[in-house]
Scaffold this motif. Structure first.
Motif, PDB file in Angstrom:
ATOM      1  N   THR A  70      -3.869  -8.156  -3.715  1.00 10.61           N
ATOM      2  CA  THR A  70      -3.018  -7.007  -4.024  1.00 10.61           C
ATOM      3  C   THR A  70      -3.718  -5.935  -4.860  1.00 10.61           C
ATOM      4  N   VAL A  71      -4.973  -6.162  -5.180  1.00 12.42           N
ATOM      5  CA  VAL A  71      -5.764  -5.178  -5.943  1.00 12.42           C
ATOM      6  C   VAL A  71      -7.126  -5.031  -5.297  1.00 12.42           C
ATOM      7  N   GLN A  72      -7.420  -3.829  -4.802  1.00  9.68           N
ATOM      8  CA  GLN A  72      -8.709  -3.568  -4.170  1.00  9.68           C
ATOM      9  C   GLN A  72      -9.179  -2.171  -4.564  1.00  9.68           C
ATOM     10  N   THR A  73     -10.475  -1.956  -4.518  1.00  9.82           N
ATOM     11  CA  THR A  73     -11.010  -0.607  -4.672  1.00  9.82           C
ATOM     12  C   THR A  73     -11.142   0.021  -3.286  1.00  9.82           C
ATOM     13  N   VAL A  74     -11.354   1.330  -3.227  1.00  7.44           N
ATOM     14  CA  VAL A  74     -11.504   2.029  -1.957  1.00  7.44           C
ATOM     15  C   VAL A  74     -12.851   2.739  -1.937  1.00  7.44           C
ATOM     16  N   GLU A  75     -13.477   2.753  -0.791  1.00  8.48           N
ATOM     17  CA  GLU A  75     -14.746   3.452  -0.629  1.00  8.48           C
ATOM     18  C   GLU A  75     -14.497   4.949  -0.454  1.00  8.48           C
ATOM     19  N   LEU A  76     -15.481   5.758  -0.845  1.00 10.17           N
ATOM     20  CA  LEU A  76     -15.383   7.194  -0.681  1.00 10.17           C
ATOM     21  C   LEU A  76     -15.918   7.624   0.685  1.00 10.17           C
ATOM     22  N   ALA A  77     -15.244   8.597   1.287  1.00  5.98           N
ATOM     23  CA  ALA A  77     -15.743   9.161   2.541  1.00  5.98           C
ATOM     24  C   ALA A  77     -16.964  10.025   2.253  1.00  5.98           C
ATOM     25  N   THR A  78     -17.906  10.026   3.174  1.00  2.52           N
ATOM     26  CA  THR A  78     -19.105  10.856   3.024  1.00  2.52           C
ATOM     27  C   THR A  78     -19.125  12.001   4.034  1.00  2.52           C
ATOM     28  N   SER A  79     -18.068  12.114   4.833  1.00  3.37           N
ATOM     29  CA  SER A  79     -17.927  13.244   5.759  1.00  3.37           C
ATOM     30  C   SER A  79     -16.449  13.564   5.884  1.00  3.37           C
ATOM     31  N   ALA A  80     -16.164  14.809   6.146  1.00  4.97           N
ATOM     32  CA  ALA A  80     -14.764  15.234   6.260  1.00  4.97           C
ATOM     33  C   ALA A  80     -14.172  14.758   7.576  1.00  4.97           C
ATOM     34  N   PRO A  81     -12.905  14.334   7.590  1.00  6.06           N
ATOM     35  CA  PRO A  81     -12.272  13.909   8.840  1.00  6.06           C
ATOM     36  C   PRO A  81     -12.048  15.096   9.773  1.00  6.06           C
ATOM     37  N   THR A  82     -12.016  14.849  11.053  1.00  2.23           N
ATOM     38  CA  THR A  82     -11.838  15.915  12.045  1.00  2.23           C
ATOM     39  C   THR A  82     -10.365  16.218  12.252  1.00  2.23           C
ATOM     40  N   GLN A  83     -10.092  17.393  12.802  1.00  2.39           N
ATOM     41  CA  GLN A  83      -8.718  17.811  13.067  1.00  2.39           C
ATOM     42  C   GLN A  83      -8.011  16.791  13.951  1.00  2.39           C
ATOM     43  N   GLY A  84      -6.744  16.473  13.590  1.00  8.73           N
ATOM     44  CA  GLY A  84      -5.936  15.556  14.369  1.00  8.73           C
ATOM     45  C   GLY A  84      -6.107  14.094  13.994  1.00  8.73           C
ATOM     46  N   THR A  85      -7.077  13.807  13.134  1.00  8.21           N
ATOM     47  CA  THR A  85      -7.283  12.431  12.697  1.00  8.21           C
ATOM     48  C   THR A  85      -6.069  11.943  11.907  1.00  8.21           C
ATOM     49  N   THR A  86      -5.704  10.676  12.129  1.00  7.01           N
ATOM     50  CA  THR A  86      -4.584  10.092  11.400  1.00  7.01           C
ATOM     51  C   THR A  86      -5.026   9.638  10.017  1.00  7.01           C
ATOM     52  N   ALA A  87      -4.201   9.976   9.028  1.00  6.81           N
ATOM     53  CA  ALA A  87      -4.479   9.588   7.642  1.00  6.81           C
ATOM     54  C   ALA A  87      -3.204   9.006   7.053  1.00  6.81           C
ATOM     55  N   GLN A  88      -3.327   8.461   5.858  1.00 10.39           N
ATOM     56  CA  GLN A  88      -2.139   7.962   5.168  1.00 10.39           C
ATOM     57  C   GLN A  88      -2.139   8.435   3.726  1.00 10.39           C
ATOM     58  N   LEU A  89      -0.928   8.698   3.217  1.00 11.82           N
ATOM     59  CA  LEU A  89      -0.738   9.139   1.849  1.00 11.82           C
ATOM     60  C   LEU A  89       0.242   8.197   1.166  1.00 11.82           C
ATOM     61  N   THR A  90      -0.071   7.779  -0.050  1.00  9.67           N
ATOM     62  CA  THR A  90       0.825   6.919  -0.811  1.00  9.67           C
ATOM     63  C   THR A  90       1.031   7.490  -2.208  1.00  9.67           C
ATOM     64  N   GLY A  91       2.142   7.127  -2.830  1.00 15.78           N
ATOM     65  CA  GLY A  91       2.393   7.582  -4.185  1.00 15.78           C
ATOM     66  C   GLY A  91       3.787   7.267  -4.669  1.00 15.78           C
ATOM     67  N   TRP A  92       3.979   7.427  -5.971  1.00 11.30           N
ATOM     68  CA  TRP A  92       5.279   7.208  -6.607  1.00 11.30           C
ATOM     69  C   TRP A  92       5.947   8.521  -6.978  1.00 11.30           C
ATOM     70  N   GLY A  93       5.547   9.623  -6.387  1.00 12.31           N
ATOM     71  CA  GLY A  93       6.133  10.922  -6.715  1.00 12.31           C
ATOM     72  C   GLY A  93       7.568  11.045  -6.245  1.00 12.31           C
ATOM     73  N   LYS A  94       8.170  12.195  -6.552  1.00  8.00           N
ATOM     74  CA  LYS A  94       9.559  12.443  -6.181  1.00  8.00           C
ATOM     75  C   LYS A  94       9.742  12.358  -4.670  1.00  8.00           C
ATOM     76  N   THR A  95      10.887  11.837  -4.241  1.00  7.13           N
ATOM     77  CA  THR A  95      11.145  11.645  -2.812  1.00  7.13           C
ATOM     78  C   THR A  95      11.863  12.829  -2.181  1.00  7.13           C
ATOM     79  N   SER A  96      12.211  13.841  -2.989  1.00  6.44           N
ATOM     80  CA  SER A  96      12.761  15.086  -2.447  1.00  6.44           C
ATOM     81  C   SER A  96      12.625  16.164  -3.498  1.00  6.44           C
ATOM     82  N   GLY A  97      12.646  17.416  -3.044  1.00  2.06           N
ATOM     83  CA  GLY A  97      12.498  18.528  -3.971  1.00  2.06           C
ATOM     84  C   GLY A  97      13.679  18.682  -4.914  1.00  2.06           C
ATOM     85  N   THR A  98      14.833  18.074  -4.550  1.00  2.00           N
ATOM     86  CA  THR A  98      16.025  18.203  -5.391  1.00  2.00           C
ATOM     87  C   THR A  98      16.231  16.987  -6.278  1.00  2.00           C
ATOM     88  N   SER A  99      15.383  15.986  -6.154  1.00  4.77           N
ATOM     89  CA  SER A  99      15.525  14.774  -6.970  1.00  4.77           C
ATOM     90  C   SER A  99      14.845  14.960  -8.314  1.00  4.77           C
TER      91      SER A  99
END
Length: 368
Positions: free
Chosen positions: A28-57
């Motif tokens: 449940t705890v891992q480090t992540v490697e850094l990318a050495t080149s920028a991803p190309t247009q249309g590539t699938t990525a993922q975003l995670t976080g504990w930020g607000k779930t709506s602009g009104t929350s």
């Protein structure tokens, strides 16, 4: 912090924190490697976080949130953001999703492609940016004097994790109210906002007054910026002094050619060492002339708007909600301005919500 970090443009937005103890890796705890080149247009990525779930929350989720994103080409992203006044640099990449995105509290969160963090010095930096927080402040202004705007307010947004951001300006009115633009208030809870005032340097403003109520004009149109009026009710009464005063509302529209002035801090990072209130004289422009300028750009100047200009100065992003004053009264609330904040606002006049047009609506909601 990267030595070239620019808090105004968000360029070189990189930071590395060194921890007190080593990371113990596990399922449940891992480090992540850094990318050495920028991803190309249309590539699938993922975003995670504990930020607000709506602009009104106003609360943060207990569980980590996850969404799929698609990489957007730099050119497409640049064309989308430049009209809003935000310049993309070679150190930024963009990602999108039709129904999901980052929000307040997600800044710094990881954008991951093929198991690698797509941020490194030779790649680009993914940043969360919003049209509300565009860069810029009064263009061509000078440092204000203490007696020029003692009613000036900075409206500050609490973004979570003890982080605050100046988003708009406003004017103290009545016993404990602030008059500003509706799109400075739209989508927020009162608990998200506070008013800061009493001083010229944003960093050292002496008074912080919490917002307890938001009144947005029921006719407000976020697309056309028509009916762009908002009144904030503050928790505490305004204590007047030589450096703190309220301002009276205009009950009649200023004549074409009348002298006026605009003040504001523009977009000011809370971490700035110093940020002085800016001031510029303006001249009222007739609605007819203003419409002749703006209609070819598909913008309509309505009866609830007035225009003002200066050949070498004007408002910019972060100045929305700021006061336009003539003869000691609030005549306008900065609402919108030309692309890229041109200094010559004779060619592209600034647009303000006409206070006199909605004087009664404002007065009814200002705490007496």
């Amino acid at each position: 912090v990267h030595e070239l970090w620019d808090a105004e443009t968000f360029d070189y937005d990189y930071c590395v924190l060194t921890l007190e103890t080593d990371i113990v890796q596990s399922p449940t705890v891992q480090t992540v490697e850094l990318a050495t080149s920028a991803p190309t247009q249309g590539t699938t990525a993922q975003l995670t976080g504990w930020g607000k779930t709506s602009g009104t929350s106003s609360t943060l989720p207990y569980l980590l949130q996850y969404t799929i994103m698609d990489i957007v080409s730099w050119e497409v992203c640049k064309n989308l953001w430049e009209p809003a006044g935000h310049m993309l640099t070679d150190r930024m990449i963009c990602a999108s999703h039709p129904t999901a995105s980052g929000c307040n509290g997600d800044s710094g969160g990881p954008l991951v492609v093929d198991g690698k963090l797509v941020v490194a010095q030779i790649a680009h930096a993914y940043i969360a940016i919003s049209p509300r927080y565009n860069n810029g402040r009064i263009v061509g202004g000078t440092d204000a004097k203490a007696d020029q705007a003692p009613f000036q307010v900075s409206i500050v947004l609490y973004t979570g994790w003890f982080d605050y951001l100046h988003i708009c300006g406003g004017s103290l009115a009545g016993r404990r109210s602030v008059v500003t633009a509706a799109h400075c208030c739209d989508g927020y809870h009162a608990s998200d906002l506070e008013a800061r005032y009493d001083g010229l340097d944003f960093v050292t403003l002496k008074t912080i007054n919490k917002v307890t109520k938001i009144d947005i004009h029921e006719g407000f149109n976020s697309q056309t910026h028509d009916w762009d009026y908002c009144v904030l009710t503050l928790r505490d009464d305004v204590v007047k002094s030589p450096t703190v005063q309220t301002i009276e509302l205009a009950t009649s529209v200023p004549l074409t050619g009348s002298a006026a002035h605009l003040t504001g801090w523009g977009r000011i990072p809370v971490t700035s060492a110093k940020a002085l209130l800016q001031y510029t004289p303006m001249v009222i422009v007739s609605r007819q002339q203003c419409n002749e300028i703006w209609e070819p750009a598909c913008q309509t100047v309505t009866e609830r708007m007035i225009c003002a200009s200066n050949p070498s100065a004007g408002g910019c992003s972060g100045d929305v909600g700021n006061p336009l004053v003539a003869d000691g009264r609030l005549v306008g609330i900065l609402s919108w301005y030309g692309k890229d904040c041109p200094a010559n606002t004779v060619e592209w006049p600034n647009l303000y919500s006409d206070v006199a047009n909605q004087w009664q609506w404002l007065d009814d909601r200002i705490a007496k």
